[in-house]
Design an enzyme around this catalytic site. Structure first.
Site, PDB file in Angstrom:
ATOM      1  N   ASP A 277      23.219  38.108  19.524  1.00  0.00           N
ATOM      2  CA  ASP A 277      22.550  36.819  19.720  1.00  0.00           C
ATOM      3  C   ASP A 277      23.275  35.653  19.049  1.00  0.00           C
ATOM      4  O   ASP A 277      22.978  34.499  19.315  1.00  0.00           O
ATOM      5  CB  ASP A 277      21.070  36.873  19.298  1.00  0.00           C
ATOM      6  CG  ASP A 277      20.860  37.297  17.864  1.00  0.00           C
ATOM      7  OD1 ASP A 277      21.869  37.532  17.152  1.00  0.00           O
ATOM      8  OD2 ASP A 277      19.693  37.414  17.444  1.00  0.00           O
ATOM      9  N   LYS A 372      18.099  33.597  20.842  1.00  0.00           N
ATOM     10  CA  LYS A 372      19.417  32.985  20.926  1.00  0.00           C
ATOM     11  C   LYS A 372      20.343  33.974  21.621  1.00  0.00           C
ATOM     12  O   LYS A 372      20.048  35.169  21.686  1.00  0.00           O
ATOM     13  CB  LYS A 372      19.916  32.593  19.550  1.00  0.00           C
ATOM     14  CG  LYS A 372      19.953  33.693  18.519  1.00  0.00           C
ATOM     15  CD  LYS A 372      20.266  33.081  17.164  1.00  0.00           C
ATOM     16  CE  LYS A 372      20.450  34.129  16.081  1.00  0.00           C
ATOM     17  NZ  LYS A 372      19.219  34.404  15.353  1.00  0.00           N
TER      18      LYS A 372
HETATM   19  C1  G16 Z   1      17.813  35.175  12.025  1.00  0.00           C
HETATM   20  C2  G16 Z   1      16.917  34.172  12.680  1.00  0.00           C
HETATM   21  C3  G16 Z   1      17.583  32.839  12.705  1.00  0.00           C
HETATM   22  C4  G16 Z   1      18.007  32.424  11.323  1.00  0.00           C
HETATM   23  C5  G16 Z   1      18.877  33.492  10.716  1.00  0.00           C
HETATM   24  C6  G16 Z   1      19.213  33.222   9.249  1.00  0.00           C
HETATM   25  O1  G16 Z   1      18.939  35.381  12.811  1.00  0.00           O
HETATM   26  O2  G16 Z   1      16.588  34.541  13.994  1.00  0.00           O
HETATM   27  O3  G16 Z   1      16.684  31.934  13.245  1.00  0.00           O
HETATM   28  O4  G16 Z   1      18.684  31.219  11.368  1.00  0.00           O
HETATM   29  O5  G16 Z   1      18.199  34.725  10.754  1.00  0.00           O
HETATM   30  O6  G16 Z   1      18.049  33.229   8.520  1.00  0.00           O
HETATM   31  P1  G16 Z   1      18.073  33.178   6.944  1.00  0.00           P
HETATM   32  O7  G16 Z   1      18.758  31.889   6.610  1.00  0.00           O
HETATM   33  O8  G16 Z   1      16.626  33.208   6.567  1.00  0.00           O
HETATM   34  O9  G16 Z   1      18.870  34.355   6.459  1.00  0.00           O
HETATM   35  P2  G16 Z   1      19.491  36.834  13.073  1.00  0.00           P
HETATM   36  O10 G16 Z   1      20.721  36.623  13.908  1.00  0.00           O
HETATM   37  O11 G16 Z   1      19.771  37.400  11.713  1.00  0.00           O
HETATM   38  O12 G16 Z   1      18.387  37.540  13.770  1.00  0.00           O
END
Ligand code: G16
Length: 539
Positions: A277, A372
């Site tokens: 994603d 995403k």
């Molecule tokens: C997830 C969330 C995103 C976020 C990211 C980082 O992404 O879906 O919206 O921006 O984590 O989050 P944090 O700053 O809380 O670590 P993914 O790609 O890890 O699923």
């Protein structure tokens, strides 16, 4: 036969920014995965006879937990489970399948960009019927259920062969193993002008980082778009991602970066993460920050058939730079600022208020799914390059000449002792009211707050979403603790300087942000609290 197993609650099953992420060893405790999955099923209403999508990024434990989830879904009364072949589904492909099949929801097994393997990370996320991550109301209900759970149920039947396409049954429930790539690739063909991309004669390098995007990228880029064989590197999904972090940033995808900065670089370079994603975009000699990529994609999206009629709105997470807001302004459409977490975009997309969304954490996507989507961003960039005949560097420079440039970087301090990180944030929050008007490292604080979001569609309010300090002139620093880490705390410091069109648009990013970095330390006492002289990762 349905078997009931007694259990006792675990106290640490609170979903974070994106589902429940823990060390594999934690998930391997008896009843751990089962408790969480049962808690999800217990809060899902209307599951009797409904369809559930299950798939994951192929990391260590993927097959084992899918087997458990299938047997538990049969006991919970689902009518059909749709599972990707070999247990593989990229997160955007899972989102698409949920929507296409009219499923009630889906289990997405991934810890995203975190490393995999017996000593690394695993995760379970529940997505709702719109294909997107469950909103906070649902994750809170799941967490509440994990605190009272006293039994879980599963069929004792054998798990069907996940490698062979077709249907079989577990109890009364149909288990349908589907091609992981086909439906997703068909959707991409609808959105983008594959003929134009094929005809543009572009060269590219795509690093799938030994993660789930490999089969998708090989099918779409090499087979359907005709890029040379070998364009997709590290294209075979591995349980441990080859021992690397499947995190598409300048640290973990540095080979791609070096190639793209070299003399014989292809026109376009990209990478994606563990579950497909996220995206990294690098043109020949030009790295594009995720915040800039969002803005540039939004400004040029009308060049792709799927977006030819224009955008309804642009949404970004609060720590993402304001570059996209300027595009929204120029297009005369609304710009939304949400907390970090893709789940916050779901309502805006469902309500038709936004078409394109993006985050500084390498996530970009649109209303085609509710996650995403790494390859989507790559294909939109390719469509734009094909339609304009321009290079990534030219598109970036023209963009800045029109809108100004938001110099941007994120500094991560990883594995900080949780107590120290909490103290840093608490002190920062306590001092916010006194900051406006103060000068720090030569910058004047204009405003300071702890971001709270009020969802315009349902009025729900999310507080304490990050401390933001705005300086005169449009620069700012944001502090928040990551919600996706699995050991200690990760402090994220987001730095941004706005340079107007008549300013210097060609500076080195580190140099352009130096005074904001100094101000950030002075404001938060990063060195004092964490004992760290410098960040672990700069993206
Ligand atoms: C997830 C969330 C995103 C976020 C990211 C980082 O992404 O879906 O919206 O921006 O984590 O989050 P944090 O700053 O809380 O670590 P993914 O790609 O890890 O699923």
């Amino acid at each position: 036969m349905i078997v009931t197993q007694t259990t006792t609650p675990f106290t640490d099953q609170k979903p974070g920014t994106s589902g429940l992420r823990k060390k594999v060893r934690v998930f391997q405790q008896p009843n751990y995965a089962e408790n969480f999955i049962q808690s999800v099923f217990d809060v899902v209403e209307g599951k009797e006879g409904a369809t559930l999508v299950i798939g994951g990024d192929g990391r260590f434990l993927n097959r084992e937990v899918i087997g458990k989830a299938i047997r538990m879904a049969a006991a919970a009364g689902f009518g059909r489970v749709v599972v990707g072949q070999g247990g593989l589904l990229s997160t955007p492909a899972a989102s698409n399948l949920i929507r296409q099949r009219g499923a009630i929801g889906g289990l997405v097994l991934s810890a995203s960009h975190n490393p995999g393997g017996p000593d690394e990370d695993f995760g379970i996320k529940y997505n709702i019927a719109n294909g997107g991550p469950a909103p906070e109301g649902v994750t809170e209900a799941i967490f509440a259920r994990t605190g009272t759970i006293d039994r879980w149920q599963a069929s004792d039947a054998a798990v069907p062969d996940l490698d062979t396409l077709g249907e079989s049954r577990v109890e009364d429930m149909v288990v349908e193993v589907v091609d992981s790539v086909a439906d997703y690739a068909a959707l991409m063909e609808q959105l983008f002008d594959f003929d134009a991309i094929r005809g543009a004669g572009l060269t590219m390098s795509f690093d799938a980082m030994s993660a789930v995007t490999g089969p998708y990228a090989t099918e779409i880029l090499e087979k359907r778009l005709g890029f040379a064989s070998g364009t997709v590197r590290n294209g075979t999904p591995l349980e441990d991602f080859g021992g690397y972090h499947p995190d598409p940033n300048l640290v973990h995808a540095h080979e791609l970066y070096d190639r793209m900065m070299g003399d014989d670089a292809p026109d376009f370079g990209a990478a994606s993460d563990g579950d497909g994603d996220r995206n990294l975009i690098i043109g020949r000699g030009r790295f594009v920050t995720p915040s800039d990529s969002l803005a540039m994609l939004a400004a040029n999206a009308h060049l792709a058939p799927g977006y030819a009629s224009g955008l309804k709105g642009i949404a970004r997470s609060m720590p993402t730079s304001a570059a996209a807001d300027r595009v929204a302004d120029a297009l005369g459409i609304p710009a939304y600022e949400t907390p970090t977490g893709w789940k916050f975009f779901g309502n805006l997309l469902d309500a038709g208020m936004a078409t394109i969304c993006g985050e500084e954490s390498a996530g970009t996507g649109s209303d085609h799914v509710r996650e995403k989507d790494g390859l989507w961003a790559v294909l939109l960039w390719l469509n734009i390059l094909a339609a304009t005949g321009k290079s990534v560097d030219a598109i970036a420079r023209e963009h800045w000449a029109r809108f100004g440039r938001n110099y941007y970087a994120r500094h991560d301090y990883e594995g900080v002792e949780s107590e120290r990180a909490d103290t840093l944030m608490a002190e920062l929050r306590a001092g916010l009211y006194a900051l406006p008007g103060r000068t720090v490292a030569g910058l004047t604080v204009q405003a300071a707050d702890d971001f709270a979001y009020s969802d315009p569609t349902d009025g729900s309010v999310s507080r304490n979403q990050g401390v933001r300090i705005l300086f005169a002139g449009g620069s700012r620093v944001v502090f928040r603790l990551s919600g996706t880490g699995t050991s200690g705390a990760t402090l994220r410091v987001y730095l941004e300087r706005y340079e107007p069109v008549d300013g210097n648009l060609d500076r080195d990013t580190g140099e352009a942000l130096a005074d904001i970095v100094a101000a950030a330390d002075e404001l938060a006492g990063i060195v004092r609290h964490t004992g760290r002289e410098r960040p672990d990762v700069i993206t």
